[in-house]
Design a protein around this motif. Structure first.
Motif, PDB file in Angstrom:
ATOM      1  N   ASN A  85       1.855   9.070  -7.031  1.00  0.00           N
ATOM      2  CA  ASN A  85       2.298  10.304  -6.813  1.00  0.00           C
ATOM      3  C   ASN A  85       3.263  10.746  -7.605  1.00  0.00           C
ATOM      4  OD1 ASN A  85       0.134  10.937  -4.992  1.00  0.00           O
ATOM      5  ND2 ASN A  85       1.147  10.231  -3.080  1.00  0.00           N
ATOM      6  N   LEU A  86       4.117   9.832  -8.261  1.00  0.00           N
ATOM      7  CA  LEU A  86       5.267  10.199  -9.394  1.00  0.00           C
ATOM      8  C   LEU A  86       4.564  11.382 -10.369  1.00  0.00           C
ATOM      9  CD1 LEU A  86       6.888   6.767  -9.778  1.00  0.00           C
ATOM     10  CD2 LEU A  86       7.653   8.778  -8.799  1.00  0.00           C
TER      11      LEU A  86
ATOM     12  N   PRO B 278      -8.060   2.850  -2.288  1.00  0.00           N
ATOM     13  CA  PRO B 278      -8.115   3.607  -3.667  1.00  0.00           C
ATOM     14  C   PRO B 278      -6.474   3.416  -4.270  1.00  0.00           C
ATOM     15  CG  PRO B 278      -7.774   5.270  -1.833  1.00  0.00           C
ATOM     16  CD  PRO B 278      -7.880   3.931  -1.296  1.00  0.00           C
ATOM     17  N   TYR B 279      -5.763   2.896  -3.523  1.00  0.00           N
ATOM     18  CA  TYR B 279      -4.195   2.566  -4.061  1.00  0.00           C
ATOM     19  C   TYR B 279      -4.069   1.379  -4.551  1.00  0.00           C
ATOM     20  CZ  TYR B 279      -3.675   7.214  -1.858  1.00  0.00           C
ATOM     21  OH  TYR B 279      -3.760   8.615  -1.605  1.00  0.00           O
TER      22      TYR B 279
ATOM     23  N   GLN C 157       0.859  -1.269   0.085  1.00  0.00           N
ATOM     24  CA  GLN C 157       0.011  -0.043   0.055  1.00  0.00           C
ATOM     25  C   GLN C 157       0.706   1.393  -0.042  1.00  0.00           C
ATOM     26  OE1 GLN C 157      -3.057  -0.903  -0.362  1.00  0.00           O
ATOM     27  NE2 GLN C 157      -4.149   1.020  -0.255  1.00  0.00           N
ATOM     28  N   SER C 158       1.860   1.301   0.802  1.00  0.00           N
ATOM     29  CA  SER C 158       2.918   2.266   0.784  1.00  0.00           C
ATOM     30  C   SER C 158       3.605   2.573  -0.436  1.00  0.00           C
ATOM     31  CB  SER C 158       3.997   1.868   1.815  1.00  0.00           C
ATOM     32  OG  SER C 158       4.784   3.120   2.029  1.00  0.00           O
ATOM     33  N   PHE C 159       3.908   1.330  -1.155  1.00  0.00           N
ATOM     34  CA  PHE C 159       4.646   1.584  -2.284  1.00  0.00           C
ATOM     35  C   PHE C 159       3.563   2.146  -3.566  1.00  0.00           C
ATOM     36  CE2 PHE C 159       5.458   0.179  -6.731  1.00  0.00           C
ATOM     37  CZ  PHE C 159       6.575   0.523  -7.027  1.00  0.00           C
ATOM     38  N   VAL C 160       2.667   1.539  -3.490  1.00  0.00           N
ATOM     39  CA  VAL C 160       1.655   1.897  -4.434  1.00  0.00           C
ATOM     40  C   VAL C 160       1.149   3.418  -4.516  1.00  0.00           C
ATOM     41  CG1 VAL C 160      -0.668   1.552  -5.691  1.00  0.00           C
ATOM     42  CG2 VAL C 160       0.660  -0.266  -4.839  1.00  0.00           C
ATOM     43  N   ARG C 161       1.140   4.029  -2.988  1.00  0.00           N
ATOM     44  CA  ARG C 161       0.693   5.509  -2.984  1.00  0.00           C
ATOM     45  C   ARG C 161       1.977   6.385  -3.540  1.00  0.00           C
ATOM     46  NH1 ARG C 161       0.538   5.018   2.202  1.00  0.00           N
ATOM     47  NH2 ARG C 161      -1.664   4.576   2.276  1.00  0.00           N
ATOM     48  N   PHE C 162       3.360   6.019  -3.174  1.00  0.00           N
ATOM     49  CA  PHE C 162       4.079   6.435  -3.762  1.00  0.00           C
ATOM     50  C   PHE C 162       4.414   6.544  -5.303  1.00  0.00           C
ATOM     51  CE2 PHE C 162       8.192   5.774  -5.922  1.00  0.00           C
ATOM     52  CZ  PHE C 162       9.203   6.949  -5.792  1.00  0.00           C
ATOM     53  N   PHE C 163       3.944   5.437  -5.928  1.00  0.00           N
ATOM     54  CA  PHE C 163       4.161   5.081  -7.121  1.00  0.00           C
ATOM     55  C   PHE C 163       2.972   6.104  -7.962  1.00  0.00           C
ATOM     56  CE2 PHE C 163       2.051   3.069 -11.377  1.00  0.00           C
ATOM     57  CZ  PHE C 163       3.188   3.091 -11.883  1.00  0.00           C
TER      58      PHE C 163
END
Length: 922
Positions: A25-26, A71-72, A17-23
């Motif tokens: 927001n790129l 939602p991520y 979940q943390s990675f997808v949120r970062f991805f």
């Protein structure tokens, strides 16, 4: 098909979940940029990139997994390192995409991802280890920068092009028109992969420049205006340039530096490629001013019309195996540098008759000497690695011992090559262009060879083991003795094991080694039962080649051997560093050997294509432009004649200045008009690049341009209609063509009304024939244009022949003098199996539309006489109409009727057969 990797996403739900949120927001990116994430053991892609990669590599999206939760949530795909390297190579070198690779600086759960490195088709610096470490890459990777200077009315185009393999900076400045026609020709000549331009403001000039690059299949990279600043250009050039002996080491003294607009582009490329941040680039580059007048100018339409290079949307050959482009036809090169050079030569036909003849001389030598040609292709050239890339690695001190040995083995073979060339009956051209430069370079490499022989174990290198000689120092000698003792003891084990297993040593039972396992035993699958459940033996693996296994004693000795070998490799590192430092001093000669062998490779490929054609090519007779002749006897299209089941019909082409410079070609569709004019263009191109030509004989005056308007493709991606594309390409021809140009035009005037199209085609043909006077082949369905031959002596009519019999159309593909007096369009419709009622309706409508043209009269059976009679009749009718129009409107009706009758009798007194037939027709 690539094998799906076995790795799994090693992330718990929270990390996902943390990675997808970062991805998510790129920053947004274009679809032509692919982002990878380096996870140490493998790489991943996400979102649309994952779906794209899965389809490209695995031909299915089944390998994609969903990561995260709403939602991520996004798709993810894992790539092994080998799949990653292969995919990156395809993206950068074939598809011309951009690549970004991110790495996580934090722990696994912390998403501290940063951009580790990036690349594009023109900027491969950070991917060189992946692209070139174990692969010879045969494509050029130059990058261009374009800057506009001056006012709109006096626009100056500044161009810089940097080839990081050739270590060459090319610059030029020139005036151009609104469509950048001169820039387009330069782009075709240089063939860059990427172009830097200043971020535009939406102006028409910016949009036109951007569209030009995109339709030439060049990636456009927008850069800030500040990148084009020349504040540090002198310092940067002083760092990068390799000044000649005795030359003042100050870039400011170079004439190229006076091209301020072009040097602004050079500055942008230096920043983009980060050339000054790598010491391997210091004192390695040369700078030269581009001389466009050296080469025959090609426009983009000519490149497409003549199929000079393969189109990106088509395979390299047809289903029958015949090449679909001139590059595919000629490129039989054996070296990567040869592949790159032949692509360059095809885009840069020469205008210097001396240089062309020099190439023809060498090709002639190789065509006549089958043994020499064969040995070059099958032996000598195969031994030459990519010396230009190796020279680049040398300069950066990134070579390995293996690279150093590859250079050594190549240079060691060159005397054999030069000796065979000397034994052949070659002329001054081969001596000056190939033999003498190679001899000089072999001499320059003498001390390099001595160093390699003194420091590297060449016997081991020939077996693929690259090590420093043990005699180099005492520590290495001691370690080598230990390795020899251990190897001797290991070799002694095979007889003991053979006795224990009741197998024959050396035949059934073998002792082998590799880098992964070290030493091991191997037996065939058939003998596997001999070690099954046998105490003291351990199976390593089993495959088609047999069963690999070991025992406790071999394992112990092998571990000792690997340990000593590792110590040896560690000890030799300092020696290798010294070897590489010395080898780096030979960057120049190594690069030069690559350049000379590339030329020999390309000329050998020309000779091979010339000698192995269905009918051997001939050497063209090249003349100066002043001679004004282009005569081809029995010219053939080199690609079409290779198609299976094709018996190509050859035809003659004849041009002579002031006598015949313009051919109007008429005839049915599919009758061979387009093939005929394209054949002429291809033959002229081959002659100017130094190749022999597919003719029985050829005499060609040096051309300055080959220009074309062929085909009617809509350019929807450019926002241009068929007709607008025609007009833009034709306008460029009218601005560029001279009496020394070859112009080929096919079916001009389509895409608008028939009469308007005919009028435009006529006016263009008339202007070319009477004002510009190039050698022109003008294929058309507007038969009216053939009347131009009656008014202009240098215009001649040609027709492709066909025979109609038994309601069938037979195309003969033979070109002969005269005008084709019918269209055959309805016959072609019948050949295409149109419904009968559609064909009948077409014939009926044709009769209606051509009512006056169907009228027969005395002399109408001769097309030339018919045209003259109709022309005279039209002029009399025009006079009659003008007189009637000029009648005084105040006259009474009887007076007007009397006047008209007098005018009619006056016209009839000329007894024009056409007018008589019109008046007598129902």
């Amino acid at each position: 098909m690539a094998v799906q990797p076995n790795q799994q996403f090693n992330m718990d739900n929270a990390t996902q979940q943390s990675f997808v949120r970062f991805f998510k927001n790129l920053p947004e990116k274009p679809s032509s940029t692919i982002r990878f994430f380096n996870r140490t053991e493998y790489y991943t892609l996400h979102g649309s990139d994952a779906l794209f990669a899965a389809k490209e590599i695995y031909k299915s999206t089944a390998g994609c997994k969903m990561l995260g939760a709403e939602p991520y949530k996004t798709e993810g795909l894992i790539l092994s390192k080998s799949n990653f390297e292969n995919f990156v190579r395809d993206l950068l070198l074939v598809k011309q995409y951009r690549v970004e690779v991110f790495v996580n600086q934090g722990s696994g759960k912390n998403q501290d991802w940063i951009l580790e490195y990036k690349g594009s088709p023109g900027n491969l610096v950070q991917f060189e280890d992946i692209l070139f470490s174990n692969n010879d890459v045969a494509v050029s990777t130059s990058v261009m920068a374009v800057k506009l200077g001056g006012e709109a009315k006096n626009r100056i185009v500044g161009v810089s092009c940097v080839d990081s393999v050739e270590r060459l900076i090319s610059v030029c400045e020139f005036a151009d028109d609104d469509l950048f026609s001169n820039l387009e020709a330069l782009v075709i000549s240089l063939g860059p992969k990427e172009c830097l331009i200043i971020q535009g403001d939406g102006s028409q000039e910016f949009q036109t420049l951007k569209q030009l690059m995109e339709r030439s299949n060049i990636m456009v990279t927008l850069r800030k205006k500040s990148d084009f600043s020349t504040d540090s250009i002198v310092q940067d050039m002083n760092t990068l340039l390799n000044f000649r002996k005795g030359q003042q080491r100050n870039a400011q003294t170079l004439v190229e530096m006076n091209l301020k607009v072009a040097m602004a582009g050079t500055s942008a490329i230096i920043k983009y490629l980060e050339l000054t941040s790598d010491e391997g680039n210091f004192n390695q580059f040369k700078v030269k001013q581009l001389e466009q007048s050296r080469f025959v100018r090609l426009d983009a339409a000519a490149v497409r019309a003549l199929s000079i290079e393969p189109r990106g949307d088509l395979p390299s050959g047809t289903s029958t195996g015949a090449p679909n482009s001139i590059l595919n036809l000629l490129d039989r090169c054996r070296t990567p540098q040869g592949h790159r050079l032949i692509s360059q030569w095809i885009r840069q036909p020469l205008r210097d008759i001396a240089l062309i003849k020099e190439r023809h001389d060498i090709v002639e030598t190789l065509v006549k000497d089958n043994e020499l040609r064969s040995s070059l292709m099958e032996d000598h050239l195969r031994r030459v690695p990519d010396l230009q890339q190796l020279a680049k690695k040398l300069a950066k001190k990134k070579v390995t011992l293996q690279d150093c040995c590859r250079i050594y083995f190549c240079v060691s073979h060159l005397p054999v090559l030069t000796e065979q060339l000397c034994n052949a009956k070659y002329g001054a051209a081969m001596k000056a262009m190939i033999v003498d430069p190679l001899r000089e370079l072999i001499s320059d490499m003498d001390k390099y060879q001595q160093m390699i022989e003194q420091t590297i174990d060449l016997e081991a290198a020939e077996k693929g083991d690259y090590m420093v000689k043990p005699e180099f120092n005492n520590d290495l000698q001691e370690l080598k003795l230990k390795m020899n003792d251990l190897e001797e003891e290991i070799q002694g084990l095979i007889n003991k094991v053979a006795t224990d297993l009741s197998l024959e040593a050396g035949k059934v039972l073998k002792l082998e080694s590799n880098q992964q396992f070290g030493y091991y035993f191997r037996i065939t699958l058939k003998e596997e039962k001999s070690i099954r459940n046998k105490k003291g033996y351990t199976t390593i693996d089993s495959n088609k080649s047999g069963v690999r296994f070991t025992n406790q004693k071999l394992t112990s000795l092998n571990e000792d051997f690997i340990s000593v070998r590792d110590q040896y490799l560690e000890e030799q590192k300092s020696v290798i560093s010294e070897i590489i430092n010395i080898a780096a001093g030979y960057t120049g000669p190594v690069h030069s050997i690559g350049s000379v062998t590339a030329q020999l490779d390309v000329l050998t490929a020309f000779a091979l294509a010339s000698a192995n054609a269905p009918r051997a090519y001939v050497r063209p007779e090249m003349c100066s432009s002043d001679v004004g002749e282009l005569n081809l006897i029995q010219a053939r299209h080199p690609c079409l004649e290779l198609q299976e089941g094709v018996d190509f019909i050859a035809n003659d082409v004849s041009f002579k200045r002031d006598e015949c410079t313009f051919h109007i070609i008429t005839g049915p569709n599919m009758g061979g008009k387009s093939t005929y004019i394209r054949t002429t263009g291809v033959v002229a191109l081959l002659a100017h690049i130094g190749c022999f030509v597919p003719c029985d004989s050829a005499k060609i005056s040096i051309l300055d341009c080959i220009l074309a308007r062929v085909g009617a493709d809509d350019s929807q991606t450019k926002g241009l209609s068929t007709f607008m594309t025609e007009m833009i390409e034709t306008a460029a021809i009218l601005r560029t063509a001279t009496s020394n140009s070859l112009v080929i035009i096919d079916e001009l005037g389509r895409g608008t009304s028939t009469y308007e199209g005919c009028g435009i085609a006529w006016s263009i043909a008339d202007h070319l024939a009477t004002e510009l006077k190039p050698y022109c082949l003008f294929a058309t369905h507007f038969h009216e244009i053939t009347r131009l031959a009656e008014d202009v002596p240098t215009v001649k009519n040609l027709q492709v022949t066909a025979v109609v019999g038994d309601n069938k159309l037979t195309l003969l593909y033979r070109v002969k003098p005269g005008v084709c007096d019918q269209s055959f369009g309805i016959h072609v419709a019948k050949m295409a199996n149109f419904p009968d009622h559609v064909v009948e309706a077409a014939e009926k409508k044709l009769i209606e539309l051509e009512d006056c043209q169907k009228i027969t009269f005395e002399g109408s059976d001769d097309p030339a006489a018919r045209r003259k009679i109709i022309k005279a009749g039209d002029e009399l009718i025009a006079i009659f109409a003008a007189k009637c129009k000029a009648l005084d409107p105040s006259l009474t009706k009887p007076e007007i009727e009397n006047k008209i009758q007098l005018y009619k009798e006056e016209i009839l007194s000329h007894n024009n057969p056409y007018i008589n037939a019109l008046l007598s027709s129902p």
